[in-house]
Write a protein that holds these residues in place. Structure first.
Motif, PDB file in Angstrom:
ATOM      1  N   GLY A  56      36.774  60.999  43.609  1.00  0.00           N
ATOM      2  CA  GLY A  56      37.393  62.315  43.652  1.00  0.00           C
ATOM      3  C   GLY A  56      36.884  63.240  44.738  1.00  0.00           C
ATOM      4  N   CYS A  61      39.928  69.827  44.730  1.00  0.00           N
ATOM      5  CA  CYS A  61      39.805  69.932  43.276  1.00  0.00           C
ATOM      6  C   CYS A  61      40.887  70.841  42.701  1.00  0.00           C
ATOM      7  CB  CYS A  61      38.430  70.475  42.894  1.00  0.00           C
ATOM      8  SG  CYS A  61      38.214  70.604  41.103  1.00  0.00           S
ATOM      9  N   CYS A  72      32.190  70.250  43.628  1.00  0.00           N
ATOM     10  CA  CYS A  72      32.804  71.289  42.793  1.00  0.00           C
ATOM     11  C   CYS A  72      31.783  72.361  42.423  1.00  0.00           C
ATOM     12  CB  CYS A  72      33.372  70.658  41.517  1.00  0.00           C
ATOM     13  SG  CYS A  72      34.835  69.639  41.799  1.00  0.00           S
ATOM     14  N   CYS A  85      31.689  66.515  40.544  1.00  0.00           N
ATOM     15  CA  CYS A  85      33.121  66.841  40.560  1.00  0.00           C
ATOM     16  C   CYS A  85      33.614  67.088  39.136  1.00  0.00           C
ATOM     17  CB  CYS A  85      33.925  65.682  41.158  1.00  0.00           C
ATOM     18  SG  CYS A  85      33.561  65.324  42.880  1.00  0.00           S
ATOM     19  N   ARG A  89      39.400  66.349  38.626  1.00  0.00           N
ATOM     20  CA  ARG A  89      39.452  65.902  40.020  1.00  0.00           C
ATOM     21  C   ARG A  89      39.274  64.387  40.093  1.00  0.00           C
ATOM     22  NH1 ARG A  89      35.314  68.235  44.612  1.00  0.00           N
ATOM     23  NH2 ARG A  89      36.461  67.555  46.469  1.00  0.00           N
TER      24      ARG A  89
END
Length: 108
Positions: A56, A61, A72, A85, A89
């Motif tokens: 991801g 995101c 993130c 993450c 995501r």
């Protein structure tokens, strides 16, 4: 230098390089490097190279809008805990990797 695109490790080397670029962007907090990741991803897609990794990290995101290559950040109602993450995501990446959903912007 000659590059063999059929080299068995080419995909792994691509992702290793992308992670190195993402690490540099995070280390320097440089938005231009994050934008370069998007450019590299779009160019790779145009050449027919699969650019969605299962983790991801290289998709934007849908929760915190982290750019491809950015980790993130915590947002209300979506804590990260010890993850890099958001689960959404990672799920989006898995679906795009399998071809169940189209690759989302900004790579598309």
């Amino acid at each position: 230098m000659r590059i063999d695109v059929d080299e068995p490790d080419a995909r792994d080397l691509f992702w290793e390089g992308m992670r190195d670029v993402a690490d540099a962007a995070a280390r320097h907090q440089d938005q231009d490097i994050y934008q370069a990741i998007v450019k590299i991803g779009r160019a790779a897609l145009a050449q027919g190279i699969e650019v969605v990794s299962s983790g991801g990290l290289f998709l934007q995101c849908p929760i915190c809008a982290a750019l491809p290559g950015q980790r993130c950040v915590n947002v209300a109602g979506h804590p990260l805990g010890d993850r890099a993450c958001h689960p959404e995501r990672v799920e989006l990446s898995a679906k795009a990797f399998k071809g169940e959903v189209p690759i989302p912007p900004p790579l598309r």
